[in-house]
Motif scaffolding. Structure first.
Motif, PDB file in Angstrom:
ATOM      1  N   THR A   1       0.788  -1.221   0.000  1.00  0.00           N
ATOM      2  CA  THR A   1       0.000   0.000   0.000  1.00  0.00           C
ATOM      3  C   THR A   1       0.825   1.279   0.000  1.00  0.00           C
ATOM      4  O   THR A   1       0.468   2.242  -0.649  1.00  0.00           O
ATOM      5  CB  THR A   1      -0.958   0.027   1.198  1.00  0.00           C
ATOM      6  N   SER A   2       1.965   1.321   0.742  1.00  0.00           N
ATOM      7  CA  SER A   2       2.737   2.560   0.787  1.00  0.00           C
ATOM      8  C   SER A   2       4.161   2.272   1.254  1.00  0.00           C
ATOM      9  O   SER A   2       4.479   1.180   1.693  1.00  0.00           O
ATOM     10  CB  SER A   2       2.073   3.555   1.739  1.00  0.00           C
ATOM     11  N   GLU A   3       5.000   3.284   1.167  1.00  0.00           N
ATOM     12  CA  GLU A   3       6.363   3.135   1.637  1.00  0.00           C
ATOM     13  C   GLU A   3       6.548   3.738   3.018  1.00  0.00           C
ATOM     14  O   GLU A   3       7.656   3.795   3.530  1.00  0.00           O
ATOM     15  CB  GLU A   3       7.325   3.765   0.640  1.00  0.00           C
ATOM     16  N   ALA A   4       5.507   4.227   3.633  1.00  0.00           N
ATOM     17  CA  ALA A   4       5.577   4.763   4.991  1.00  0.00           C
ATOM     18  C   ALA A   4       5.838   3.621   5.960  1.00  0.00           C
ATOM     19  O   ALA A   4       5.524   2.473   5.669  1.00  0.00           O
ATOM     20  CB  ALA A   4       4.263   5.462   5.350  1.00  0.00           C
ATOM     21  N   PRO A   5       6.402   3.915   7.120  1.00  0.00           N
ATOM     22  CA  PRO A   5       6.668   2.841   8.093  1.00  0.00           C
ATOM     23  C   PRO A   5       5.388   2.109   8.463  1.00  0.00           C
ATOM     24  O   PRO A   5       4.352   2.723   8.690  1.00  0.00           O
ATOM     25  CB  PRO A   5       7.228   3.579   9.305  1.00  0.00           C
TER      26      PRO A   5
ATOM     27  N   ARG B   1      11.513   2.632  13.612  1.00  0.00           N
ATOM     28  CA  ARG B   1      10.783   1.815  12.628  1.00  0.00           C
ATOM     29  C   ARG B   1      11.763   1.289  11.596  1.00  0.00           C
ATOM     30  O   ARG B   1      12.441   2.060  10.927  1.00  0.00           O
ATOM     31  CB  ARG B   1       9.714   2.655  11.920  1.00  0.00           C
ATOM     32  N   GLY B   2      11.849  -0.007  11.473  1.00  0.00           N
ATOM     33  CA  GLY B   2      12.665  -0.634  10.447  1.00  0.00           C
ATOM     34  C   GLY B   2      14.087  -0.913  10.898  1.00  0.00           C
ATOM     35  O   GLY B   2      14.642  -0.231  11.751  1.00  0.00           O
ATOM     36  N   GLU B   3      14.669  -1.929  10.291  1.00  0.00           N
ATOM     37  CA  GLU B   3      16.016  -2.354  10.655  1.00  0.00           C
ATOM     38  C   GLU B   3      17.070  -1.328  10.241  1.00  0.00           C
ATOM     39  O   GLU B   3      18.085  -1.177  10.915  1.00  0.00           O
ATOM     40  CB  GLU B   3      16.314  -3.720  10.046  1.00  0.00           C
ATOM     41  N   ASP B   4      16.846  -0.614   9.133  1.00  0.00           N
ATOM     42  CA  ASP B   4      17.804   0.413   8.711  1.00  0.00           C
ATOM     43  C   ASP B   4      17.896   1.521   9.750  1.00  0.00           C
ATOM     44  O   ASP B   4      18.990   1.967  10.113  1.00  0.00           O
ATOM     45  CB  ASP B   4      17.403   1.005   7.357  1.00  0.00           C
ATOM     46  N   ASN B   5      16.735   1.977  10.241  1.00  0.00           N
ATOM     47  CA  ASN B   5      16.733   3.018  11.274  1.00  0.00           C
ATOM     48  C   ASN B   5      17.341   2.508  12.576  1.00  0.00           C
ATOM     49  O   ASN B   5      17.993   3.262  13.300  1.00  0.00           O
ATOM     50  CB  ASN B   5      15.320   3.531  11.523  1.00  0.00           C
ATOM     51  N   GLU B   6      17.146   1.222  12.862  1.00  0.00           N
ATOM     52  CA  GLU B   6      17.734   0.647  14.062  1.00  0.00           C
ATOM     53  C   GLU B   6      19.261   0.698  13.984  1.00  0.00           C
ATOM     54  O   GLU B   6      19.934   1.103  14.936  1.00  0.00           O
ATOM     55  CB  GLU B   6      17.263  -0.802  14.239  1.00  0.00           C
TER      56      GLU B   6
END
Length: 179
Positions: free
Chosen positions: A67-71, A107-112
């Motif tokens: 549906t979207s690329e938002a978290p 939110r998300g492994e990249d941000n982690e």
């Protein structure tokens, strides 16, 4: 006669020592079994909860991925600070020592990974924000909430300057002690 009495006393002493040893080993055995049961129960309970949470987050990711690329709602991760924040704040009658343990929701492994890379900046920013508070503010739930919101704003501002985005969605106080 005297020899028979001595033999009976020795047998009773040996029997008493054997009973004590039996009770001691039985008690130790029961204690070990209880400890093992508690450890198994704790690990089994945590594994079930983690597996259940993972399953529900995976199913929500599948639904929302297109549906979207938002978290997405289900991919929240938590980054713990390596040590609690300890600082002194002014109070009415005297200064008080405060200890706060913090977890950051991302939110998300990249941000982690980016958040973990910037731990020194995060610690410095949070320590500056926390030490600017007062004991009166930290005594109330409203004051704690304001401090948490201020910490989030300052943290997002500092991370945006360095990493290009805020990274952190929430600052969570997992423990707070004031003496």
């Amino acid at each position: 006669m005297a020899d028979e009495n001595e033999e009976q006393q020795e047998q009773q002493a040996d029997g008493g020592a054997k009973k004590k040893k039996l009770l001691l080993f039985g008690g130790l055995g029961a204690g070990v079994i209880i400890i093992i049961a508690v450890v198994v129960w704790l690990f089994t309970g945590d594994g079930y909860t983690t597996a259940k949470a993972t399953d529900s987050s995976n199913s929500s990711n599948v639904v929302e991925a297109d549906t979207s690329e938002a978290p997405q709602v289900g991919n929240a991760l938590y980054v713990g600070m390596p040590r609690p924040f300890v600082f002194i704040v002014p109070g009415d009658a005297r200064e008080r020592t405060v200890q706060i343990k913090v977890q950051l929701m991302v939110r998300g492994e990249d941000n982690e990974e980016l958040t973990k890379r910037h731990i020194p900046l995060i610690e410095g920013t949070l320590h500056q924000v926390f030490s600017s508070s007062t004991a009166e503010e930290l005594k109330t739930a409203n004051g704690k909430e304001k401090l948490r919101e201020l910490a989030l704003r300052e943290l997002q501002s500092a991370l945006t300057k360095v990493a290009g985005k805020g990274l952190v969605e929430q600052v969570l106080f997992t423990s707070m002690v004031m003496q």
